[in-house]
Design an enzyme around this catalytic site. Structure first.
Site, PDB file in Angstrom:
ATOM      1  N   ASP A 145      -5.460  -0.015   8.383  1.00 50.54           N
ATOM      2  CA  ASP A 145      -6.056   0.554   6.766  1.00 50.54           C
ATOM      3  C   ASP A 145      -6.291  -1.529   6.090  1.00 50.54           C
ATOM      4  OD1 ASP A 145      -3.387   1.995   6.947  1.00 50.54           O
ATOM      5  OD2 ASP A 145      -2.180   1.761   7.358  1.00 50.54           O
TER       6      ASP A 145
ATOM      7  N   ALA B 197       6.530  -0.395   8.052  1.00 55.01           N
ATOM      8  CA  ALA B 197       7.566   0.363   6.881  1.00 55.01           C
ATOM      9  C   ALA B 197       6.464   0.896   6.530  1.00 55.01           C
ATOM     10  CB  ALA B 197       7.872  -0.697   6.017  1.00 55.01           C
ATOM     11  N   GLY B 198       5.747   1.397   6.743  1.00 55.63           N
ATOM     12  CA  GLY B 198       3.960   2.706   6.157  1.00 55.63           C
ATOM     13  C   GLY B 198       4.014   2.105   4.233  1.00 55.63           C
TER      14      GLY B 198
ATOM     15  N   SER C  76      -1.084  -5.445   7.525  1.00 57.42           N
ATOM     16  CA  SER C  76      -2.830  -5.335   6.920  1.00 57.42           C
ATOM     17  C   SER C  76      -2.793  -6.270   5.611  1.00 57.42           C
ATOM     18  CB  SER C  76      -2.680  -3.519   6.940  1.00 57.42           C
ATOM     19  OG  SER C  76      -2.494  -3.161   7.924  1.00 57.42           O
ATOM     20  N   ALA C  77      -1.683  -5.590   4.853  1.00 62.34           N
ATOM     21  CA  ALA C  77      -2.055  -6.384   3.795  1.00 62.34           C
ATOM     22  C   ALA C  77      -2.775  -7.689   4.038  1.00 62.34           C
ATOM     23  CB  ALA C  77      -1.295  -6.062   2.105  1.00 62.34           C
TER      24      ALA C  77
ATOM     25  N   PRO D 270       9.070  -5.440   3.099  1.00 61.33           N
ATOM     26  CA  PRO D 270       9.677  -4.672   5.042  1.00 61.33           C
ATOM     27  C   PRO D 270       8.642  -4.730   6.219  1.00 61.33           C
ATOM     28  CG  PRO D 270       9.790  -3.232   3.357  1.00 61.33           C
ATOM     29  CD  PRO D 270       9.316  -4.241   2.388  1.00 61.33           C
ATOM     30  N   VAL D 271       8.508  -4.807   6.971  1.00 64.49           N
ATOM     31  CA  VAL D 271       8.117  -5.278   8.084  1.00 64.49           C
ATOM     32  C   VAL D 271       7.824  -3.164   8.804  1.00 64.49           C
ATOM     33  CG1 VAL D 271       6.632  -5.990  10.401  1.00 64.49           C
ATOM     34  CG2 VAL D 271       7.747  -7.350   8.642  1.00 64.49           C
TER      35      VAL D 271
ATOM     36  N   LYS E  64       0.975  -0.959   0.151  1.00 61.09           N
ATOM     37  CA  LYS E  64      -0.041   0.054  -0.093  1.00 61.09           C
ATOM     38  C   LYS E  64       1.110   1.573   0.422  1.00 61.09           C
ATOM     39  CE  LYS E  64      -0.770   1.768   3.854  1.00 61.09           C
ATOM     40  NZ  LYS E  64      -0.195   2.932   4.208  1.00 61.09           N
TER      41      LYS E  64
END
Length: 291
Positions: free
Chosen positions: A141, A102-103, A108-109, A99-100, A12
C-alpha cells in the site's frame, strides 16, 4: 534544513477491492479504487545527529519504535538508496491518530509520509517513479499512500493509475477496536480469481455516477473478514441505514468500515449516530481528498 518538517499520513480507503488472481508466489493480484480521507496520522521531523522515533497520539501505545517500525524502515531504505541525499539524522515524532491493523493503511501511510519528508529534504529533486519503486519494497500500500489521491491500484498494489477527476464526497469511518490480520482474511478467501473492476465513468465528476459504478463492485475480502469479526457486518448494516449513505462497505482487509456521503452534514450526522450506538469504537468523519 528548517527547524522541522511535517507530513500528514491520510487514511486510505478501498471503495472497491476485487481479488483477481492468486499468483504462484502466494500473493494476490488485486484491482481497487483507492481514495484518501482528510483524517490522518502526523509525522514531524527535526535535524539530529542520528535517527530516532517517538510515537504518541490516541493509538501510539499500539506501536513500538523498534527498527522494524515502518517509519524507521522507510528512512533507512531512503538512506541506503540515496546516501548522498539524506540528512545526517532525524528526530521524528509520529502522532498516531488512526487505529492500527485497521484496513486503512495507517502504517503504509506513515512510511509514505517519511519518504515524502526525506525527498523534500534532499538537495536535488527525485523522480516520483524512483520514490515509488522504493515505496513498493516497503509494502503493497505504500506506493498508493505516497500519492494520497484518488487512483486505481492493480497488481499487488504497485501499478497505479491516478484519476484525473473525482467528485467531492465525504466519508464516515468506524473501527470496532479489533485488529484483523490481512493474512488471516486471505486464508479464508473462497474465490481467488474474480472478475476485475468495471470500467470507470469518463469523466467521473458526479457522485451519482460513482454510486452507480460502486453498485456493480464489491470488496472480496469483506465476507471472510465478517466471519472473523462479525461486528464488521453489524456496523455495515447500521451505516447503510444512515440517511444519505451512498455506500456502506469495509475498507481493505478490515476491520474499519466506511459510509460514503454526498453531503458533509449527512456524514457528520452518521458519525454522531455511530458514536451514540458504539461509544467505545473509533469514529471519524472527513471529506475525501481530491485530485
Amino acid at each position: 534544513m528548517d527547524d522541522f518538517a511535517t507530513q500528514a499520513a491520510p487514511a486510505k480507503i478501498n471503495l472497491a477491492l476485487h481479488v483477481t488472481h492468486r499468483r504462484e508466489d502466494g500473493y494476490h493480484d488485486l484491482e481497487s479504487l483507492v481514495v484518501f480521507a482528510d483524517i490522518s496520522d502526523e509525522l514531524e521531523a527535526r535535524p539530529a545527529e542520528a535517527d530516532s522515533l517517538v510515537i504518541d497520539g490516541p493509538f501510539g501505545g499500539r506501536l513500538g519504535t523498534e527498527r522494524n517500525n515502518l517509519v524507521l524502515r522507510a528512512v533507512a531504505a531512503f538512506r541506503a538508496r540515496w546516501p548522498h541525499l539524506a540528512p545526517p539524522g532525524l528526530a521524528m515524532r509520529l502522532t498516531k491518530n488512526l487505529p492500527v491493523a485497521a484496513g486503512i493503511g495507517g502504517g503504509s501511510a506513515d512510511a509514505a509520509a517519511a519518504l515524502r519528508i526525506m525527498a523534500g529534504l534532499a538537495p536535488q529533486k527525485l523522480l516520483l517513479g524512483e520514490l515509488a519503486d522504493l515505496a513498493a519494497g516497503l509494502g503493497a500500500d505504500v506506493p498508493a499512500c505516497l500519492l494520497s489521491r484518488p487512483l486505481v491500484a492493480r497488481g499487488v498494489g504497485e501499478i497505479l493509475s491516478p484519476l484525473a477527476e473525482f467528485p467531492r464526497l465525504y466519508v464516515t469511518l468506524v473501527n470496532p477496536g479489533i485488529a484483523v490480520a490481512t493474512a488471516d482474511v486471505f486464508r479464508r478467501l473462497r474465490a481467488h480469481d474474480n472478475y476485475p473492476l468495471p470500467a470507470l465513468p469518463d469523466p467521473l465528476t458526479r457522485p451519482a455516477q460513482l454510486g452507480l459504478w460502486l453498485a456493480e463492485t464489491r470488496n472480496d475480502l469483506e465476507p471472510p473478514a465478517i466471519k472473523l469479526v462479525p461486528e464488521i457486518g453489524t456496523l455495515i448494516g447500521e451505516m447503510a441505514a444512515s440517511p444519505g449513505c451512498m455506500l456502506a462497505r469495509m475498507s481493505g482487509s478490515g476491520a474499519t468500515i466506511f459510509g460514503l456521503f454526498g453531503s458533509e452534514g449527512q456524514a457528520h450526522e452518521a458519525a454522531r449516530e455511530m458514536r451514540g450506538l458504539h461509544p467505545e469504537y473509533w469514529v471519524g468523519s472527513a471529506p475525501l481528498l481530491g485530485v
